[in-house]
Enzyme design. Structure first.
Site, PDB file in Angstrom:
ATOM      1  N   GLY A 161      13.845   2.788 -19.406  1.00  9.45           N
ATOM      2  CA  GLY A 161      13.916   1.264 -20.919  1.00  9.45           C
ATOM      3  C   GLY A 161      14.783   0.912 -20.277  1.00  9.45           C
ATOM      4  O   GLY A 161      14.881  -0.909 -20.183  1.00  9.45           O
ATOM      5  N   GLU A 162      16.239   0.981 -19.584  1.00  7.94           N
ATOM      6  CA  GLU A 162      17.403  -0.132 -19.963  1.00  7.94           C
ATOM      7  C   GLU A 162      17.635   0.232 -18.591  1.00  7.94           C
ATOM      8  O   GLU A 162      17.686  -1.755 -18.354  1.00  7.94           O
ATOM      9  CB  GLU A 162      18.641   0.902 -21.001  1.00  7.94           C
ATOM     10  CG  GLU A 162      18.777   0.969 -22.357  1.00  7.94           C
ATOM     11  CD  GLU A 162      19.891   2.048 -22.847  1.00  7.94           C
ATOM     12  OE1 GLU A 162      20.010   3.739 -22.113  1.00  7.94           O
ATOM     13  OE2 GLU A 162      20.819   2.042 -22.892  1.00  7.94           O
TER      14      GLU A 162
ATOM     15  N   GLY B 121       7.917   0.473 -29.207  1.00  4.52           N
ATOM     16  CA  GLY B 121       6.688  -0.189 -27.985  1.00  4.52           C
ATOM     17  C   GLY B 121       6.936   0.528 -26.824  1.00  4.52           C
ATOM     18  O   GLY B 121       6.447  -0.470 -25.769  1.00  4.52           O
ATOM     19  N   GLN B 122       7.995   0.862 -25.987  1.00  5.19           N
ATOM     20  CA  GLN B 122       8.484   1.613 -24.843  1.00  5.19           C
ATOM     21  C   GLN B 122       6.985   2.060 -24.056  1.00  5.19           C
ATOM     22  O   GLN B 122       7.189   2.501 -23.061  1.00  5.19           O
ATOM     23  CB  GLN B 122       9.477   2.395 -24.944  1.00  5.19           C
ATOM     24  CG  GLN B 122       9.204   3.811 -24.960  1.00  5.19           C
ATOM     25  CD  GLN B 122      10.219   3.959 -26.213  1.00  5.19           C
ATOM     26  OE1 GLN B 122       8.665   2.714 -27.684  1.00  5.19           O
ATOM     27  NE2 GLN B 122      10.650   5.104 -27.086  1.00  5.19           N
TER      28      GLN B 122
ATOM     29  N   SER C 256      17.223   4.999 -22.749  1.00  4.04           N
ATOM     30  CA  SER C 256      16.669   5.762 -21.611  1.00  4.04           C
ATOM     31  C   SER C 256      16.429   7.152 -21.420  1.00  4.04           C
ATOM     32  O   SER C 256      15.978   7.361 -20.482  1.00  4.04           O
ATOM     33  CB  SER C 256      17.253   5.116 -20.396  1.00  4.04           C
ATOM     34  OG  SER C 256      17.163   3.964 -20.522  1.00  4.04           O
TER      35      SER C 256
END
Lengths: 285, 422, 331, 164
Positions: free
Chosen positions: C288-289, C47-48, C88
């Site tokens: 991401g993170e 989904g990223q 990430s």
């Protein structure tokens, strides 16, 4: 308990027929927002489900001359979209709007909320302060009881297995100094079960004299309660900030006794003061 | 912004249209003819030996097979780092939620019904839930040897000398909570055999090629016989790096020759996948009068629950990031990963570096207030810039725009007057 | 009474597995029938936005539209191992693998074109709009489709497979000295909160997020990551707790495990900071993170600024805040 | 077993079902509308949202019998492959989609809102999707998308008036 039968009723008569036939085993499915969760967890009391969600005669909001009547299948959305209630019974309207989410408000019913008997039922405190009455019918007779007599001390409900709650009524207030407030504290701003809720009905005369007052709370006991001690303290006094502070302390003390020993007591006895003050400010939105 | 054709452009998601139309197939959306349904029987005790009797459950009509550890055709183990998980527990459970049996039946209802007929006797043994207790020698052992899974050390300069030079020292203890990824799509998987004998496992995962290895090991098959299909993932955030049902359904399809599907409900999902490590953090930070950090000492204890999963990498990442993005000459960090009988902890967004700032970023504000300087000022004074050296001696040779980030946010958040604090 | 407070927090984050563990991503590029280009990677789309970003990186090298690329990542029998969709790392690691693989694919494509066009050398060959042409004499050109058809007739395949390995060294076990991660991503978030001093309830009324990204591959998707990271961080700070008791999860369903709804979050002001990282594909770093990390501390600092109480144990529930206010808060 | 009749996405169905079948299971398992997702099974997450007689409901909290004789719209009834609904178009253009699991429910909540309120404020929009949990997007781009879709629909509404 499993589900053995699911029947559909279209009229009160049909409901009473099935209740007569299956008695204790009957469970009424109105909105389903509580019952479906119980069924999935196997906690439903009856195994014969009657789907009453299409009984038209129980879906109405009647603004009469003297009384306002809510059919038991009136949904929270019906109340939230009713302009008369928004203007004149603001506390009830605000409570309905605060329930769960749009999806839950579109299905959840007033009758279901009352009968499910959760201590945190949002619509019950405002109905309590409106001194609402429950219109109950069985095959043999018809009863009208006060909502405050519906929840019994031992946790059961004043409703026999062959009886149907078909509508809720309360007197229409024409006096324009009547104010009805409601406030709820949830962990988040939607989909939030009330940790504390409070509703206040008051007739405020000249120089803020409290001519009449009724107060009810949610999630501060086994079921929603009238706060008689607080009402007695406030009646015939002049409403002002000092008085409200004093009343809040009394309320806090009440809660401290009632919930003593429970883990939520230290918090609820403090937070109740803030919620009470907002309820008695009669804020709209 | 740049003269690239596609880089830096807001191109539409290549998978967006299917998702917006509801056409994207997540594993629970896939149906096959002749499909069987699984249900996992999980432990209700945190630490116990157990006896299991599936005889009555097996006889229920509609039940095709009930898998226990005896049915495992390869190694009864899996794990991203240490192989400390059992596919199906042999004789001992280490957490509530440990998988003990996997019922395979003609319908989900039948599978759940059969699960209730399985008899389990637990012989409870003492459990430990506090990592600090679990570190002690006499604590109940979750696995065979010590409960201390990992110890990371970082030593730079000399903290004793450093603290002597400090005008202000702040010591606090912090604790973060155990939380869940809460991805919207509960775990679901479907396994079936292809004509050529390939075993297909269709399940949402974050690393299909590693699942392939773990499943092959547990089924005793060569990796090439296993095909992982990862059709769509409804959010993961680290919660889909450990095996959940993949080996159960693979074994089921292998032994029954029919497709086997399982869908966890939300309650089972909460027990089935990893959690974020709760961290106990003891911090001692010292700075001079101007707010320049001189020494930092931290002891970090991570509760990894019943299985290690990524505990080593998580607590290592905590250790490396424990200083925060600040240049400090004297640093002493110790971070531990410890087994307990709590649900197991593994990867979750930030992986040990998310918990740290709950401590070190509050330490910075406390120091700033004691010195009467603003939280902005103290961060600008210490933050990494180009060619700064980290606590592990690493040189940040390029792309370190931290001070720019601080200025952009602070300028808009704080009014001019608020910039000076205290 | 409602009191407001402001707080900031900064963070840094080393992406990748770290500590010398081989951090390898592999990508395979193929010329498919009709001249389509396929990118096969084991990178998962959780989904990223990995499928989109990797297609953007690949399409940039060949100067083609993203629609001309087929991104294959769902089946291990058709894709190489590109590592976990975690740490990430996908944009940085597999992004680099895709870029390198596409560059070597481009060389092979030019060799095939040289044959087809009867040239002595591939010098001067360029590609645009799925055509390969001689820069000095543009009429001399062929199309991806023609090359694909030629190869099909010859029963040959044009593909390139390349890997990228991130730089990471194992740290000294005694001193922890080493270069565990590369690169690092930085950010600073600020929030304003409103605390009800009578119920302890916290509402976030303002959020500002400055996020270092190296180079933005897809700004809208990065903003989506910042919004989502902020929401997860806010839940971590204020609402979420499994309610562990003797190993039992008390809050094991969504009516008890509280995550933020649309009404619990403010509008989020976002600032994407570009300072390209030379080892990243087109300068990109992992985010991401990082986008989640400074949220909880910023909120906790803002709560202190509002009512003078330090919450040292997550989550910062109304109970803890009210209890702290009553005992020592500055209210 | 009982018989029920209902209309889903404009098509009538006459089915024999188990009495306690939930509406979500009828839609997914019997009719193949797998765009309706189950995320929690207790009406908390909204991933199973469908529109029943113009109102959004959680199909995991309804027995199928409650939909007897009624009209239901699922995500499969919104827009077509080559002609997406403006809400779907706007979700794509404005980055509202990430993992996609909550999106069918979000689109339906948005549609029910815009069918009633042509010009909602951002607060109205947040209220309308307050029963749809999302873990990836932080909601902001979903709110942006619904707001922009409302403008497009208003524009189209006025254009069609001009043609009348």
């Amino acid at each position: 308990m499993g589900v053995t039968r699911v029947l559909k009723a279209y009229s009160i008569e049909e409901i009473l027929d099935v209740m007569e036939k299956y008695g204790e085993k009957v469970e009424l499915l109105a909105g389903g927002t509580d019952l479906l969760v119980d069924i999935r967890a196997g906690k439903n009391k009856g195994s014969v489900i009657i789907d009453i969600s299409d009984v038209k005669e129980m879906k109405k909001i009647e603004i009469g001359e003297d009384d306002i009547v809510l059919g038991a299948l009136t949904t929270f959305t019906d109340i939230a979209e009713n302009d008369y209630l928004k203007e004149n019974v603001t506390g009830l309207w605000k409570a309905a709007k605060s329930v769960g989410s749009p999806q839950i408000r579109n299905m959840g019913t007033v009758g279901g909320n009352i009968c499910n008997g959760s201590p945190a039922a949002d619509i019950v405190p405002p109905l309590l302060v409106l001194d609402a009455k429950l219109n109950i019918k069985s095959r043999s007779k018809q009863r009208k009881i006060k909502l405050k007599e519906f929840y019994m001390e031992n946790g059961s409900r004043n409703l026999r297995s062959d009886e149907l709650l078909y509508s809720i009524s309360f007197t229409k207030s024409r006096d324009k100094n009547i104010r009805i407030g409601f406030e709820k504290l949830g962990l988040r701003n939607a989909l939030a079960i009330s940790r504390i809720s409070c509703s206040v009905y008051a007739i405020i005369g000249e120089n803020n004299r409290i001519e009449n007052i009724r107060i009810a709370s949610g999630a501060l006991g086994k079921y929603p309660l009238r706060e008689y001690a607080l009402e007695k303290f406030l009646k015939d006094k002049n409403l002002n900030d000092g008085l409200i502070e004093e009343a809040a302390e009394i309320f806090s003390h009440e809660v401290k006794q009632r919930l003593s020993g429970r883990s939520s007591c230290p918090y609820k006895k403090e937070a109740v003061k803030g919620i009470f003050k907002k309820a008695i400010s009669f804020e709209g939105e | 912004m740049n003269n690239y054709k596609n880089i830096g452009k807001n191109l539409l998601r290549v998978d967006g249209k299917q998702k917006v139309m509801g056409k994207t197939k997540y594993p629970q959306d896939i149906y096959m003819d002749d499909m069987l349904y699984g249900a996992t029987l999980r432990s209700t005790e945190p630490h116990a030996y157990f006896k299991i009797d599936i005889s009555e459950a097996e006889k229920l009509d509609g039940v095709v097979k009930i898998l226990t550890h005896r049915d495992i055709t390869g190694e009864n183990r899996h794990g991203v780092l240490f192989k400390d998980h059992e596919v199906l527990c042999k004789e001992k459970v280490r957490r509530i939620g440990d998988p003990i049996a996997f019922v395979i039946a003609e319908s989900p209802k039948k599978a759940k019904e059969a699960k209730k007929l399985i008899k389990i006797q637990y012989e409870k043994i003492s459990a430990v839930f506090d990592p600090k207790e679990a570190m002690k020698e006499n604590a109940p052992k979750i696995h065979d040897d010590s409960n201390i899974v990992y110890h990371y050390k970082c030593r730079k300069g000399n903290v004793e000398k450093g603290f002597k030079k400090c005008d202000v020292i702040v010591e606090r203890e912090y604790k973060t909570s155990m939380v869940d990824h809460a991805f919207l799509q509960p775990e679901s998987g479907l396994s079936y055999m292809e004509e050529d004998g390939t075993l297909v496992i269709c399940a949402a995962t974050q690393y299909p090629h590693f699942d392939q290895i773990e499943i092959a090991d547990a089924l005793g098959l060569p990796k090439e016989r296993i095909k992982i299909i990862n059709p769509a993932v409804g959010g993961a955030f680290g919660g889909r790096e450990d095996i959940t049902m993949q080996i159960h359904i693979g074994l089921g399809a292998l032994l029954t020759g029919r497709p086997v599907k399982v869908c966890y409900d939300r309650e089972e999902s909460f027990y089935a996948h990893s959690k974020r490590h709760p961290l106990y953090m003891k911090y001692k930070t010292g700075a001079d009068r101007t707010g320049k950090l001189i020494a930092l000492e931290a002891e970090i204890i991570g509760d990894t629950g019943a299985y290690a999963s990524w505990a080593v990498n998580v607590l290592r990442k905590s250790g490396v990031h424990a200083t925060g993005p600040y240049e400090i000459d004297n640093v002493k960090i110790d971070s531990y990963a410890v087994y307990t009988n709590n649900p197991f902890c593994g990867a979750m967004r930030g992986f040990g570096a998310t918990q740290i700032p709950v401590a070190c970023e509050q330490q910075m504000d406390i120091i700033a207030e004691k010195l009467g300087i603003s939280p902005v000022e103290i961060r600008l004074r210490n933050c990494f810039r180009k060619n700064s050296v980290t606590a592990t001696g690493q040189v940040l040779v390029e792309s370190v725009p931290l001070d720019k980030c601080i200025r952009i946010v602070s300028k808009r958040l704080f009014a001019e007057s608020e910039m000076v604090w205290g | 009474m409602k009191k407001r407070g402001k707080g900031i927090a900064v963070s840094f984050y080393g992406t990748g597995y770290g500590n010398g563990f081989p951090d390898v991503s592999t990508a395979t590029i193929r010329l498919e029938d009709e001249g389509k280009i396929s990118i096969s990677v084991g990178a998962t789309e959780v989904g990223q936005g990995a499928k989109t970003v990797l297609s953007q990186i690949g399409s940039e090298v060949l100067g083609i539209e993203i629609e001309d690329i087929v991104l294959i990542n769902e089946d291990t029998s058709k894709t190489p191992d590109s590592g976990t969709a975690a740490a990430s790392r996908q944009t940085y690691n597999t992004g680099n693998a895709v870029k390198i693989a596409m560059e070597s694919f481009r060389k092979k494509l030019f060799e095939e074109s040289k044959e087809l066009l009867g040239l002595n050398t591939s010098i001067g060959l360029e590609t645009k709009n799925k055509e390969v042409y001689l820069k000095m004499f543009p009429q001399k050109k062929t199309t991806f489709k023609e090359i694909a058809q030629k190869l099909k007739k010859q029963k040959r395949r044009l593909e390139a497979t390349e890997s990228f390995t991130a730089q990471t060294t194992e740290m000294d076990p005694e001193t922890g000295q080493g270069a565990p991660y590369w690169p690092y991503t930085f950010n600073c978030y600020g929030v304003e909160v409103e605390v009800d001093t009578e119920t302890g309830k916290v509402d976030i009324i303002r959020a500002l997020c400055a996020q270092d990204v190296g180079r933005a591959m897809n700004p809208t998707m990065i903003e989506g990551q910042i919004d989502g990271g902020f929401a997860m961080g806010a839940g971590y700070a204020l609402f979420e707790d499994l309610g562990l008791k003797e190993g039992r999860i008390k809050n094991n369903k969504f009516s008890k495990y509280i995550i933020p709804t649309a009404l619990d979050l403010p509008e989020i002001e976002k600032f994407i900071i570009e300072d390209p990282e030379s080892t990243g594909p087109f300068g990109a770093k992992g985010i991401g993170e990082p986008v989640m990390i400074p949220v909880a501390p910023a909120i906790l600092n803002a709560i202190y600024n509002a009512v003078g109480v330090r919450i040292l144990e997550l989550p910062a529930t109304p109970e803890k805040i009210l209890q702290a206010i009553k005992s020592y808060g500055k209210v | 077993m009982i018989n029920i009749k209902l209309n889903v996405n404009g098509k009538d169905y006459d089915l024999e079902i188990e009495e306690d079948l939930r509406l979500i299971d009828l839609l997914r398992d019997r009719l193949g509308f797998t765009g309706t997702k189950e995320g929690c099974g207790e009406g908390e997450c909204g991933a199973c949202t469908v529109i029943l007689e113009g109102k959004t409901v959680n199909s995991c909290l309804l027995l199928a019998i409650q939909a007897h004789g009624k009209e239901i719209t699922t995500i499969e009834g919104i827009g077509k492959e080559d002609d997406l609904h403006p809400i779907q178009e706007s979700f794509l253009e404005n980055g509202a989609v990430q993992c996609g699991y909550c999106i069918p429910g979000m689109v339906l909540s948005a549609k029910a809102l815009l069918d009633k309120n042509k010009n909602p404020t951002r607060k109205d929009i947040r209220e309308a999707i307050s029963g749809n949990l999302c873990r990836c997007t932080g909601y902001e781009k979903i709110v942006d998308s619904i707001e922009k879709a409302s403008k497009i629909l208003q524009q189209r509404g006025s254009e069609s008036h001009e043609q009348l």
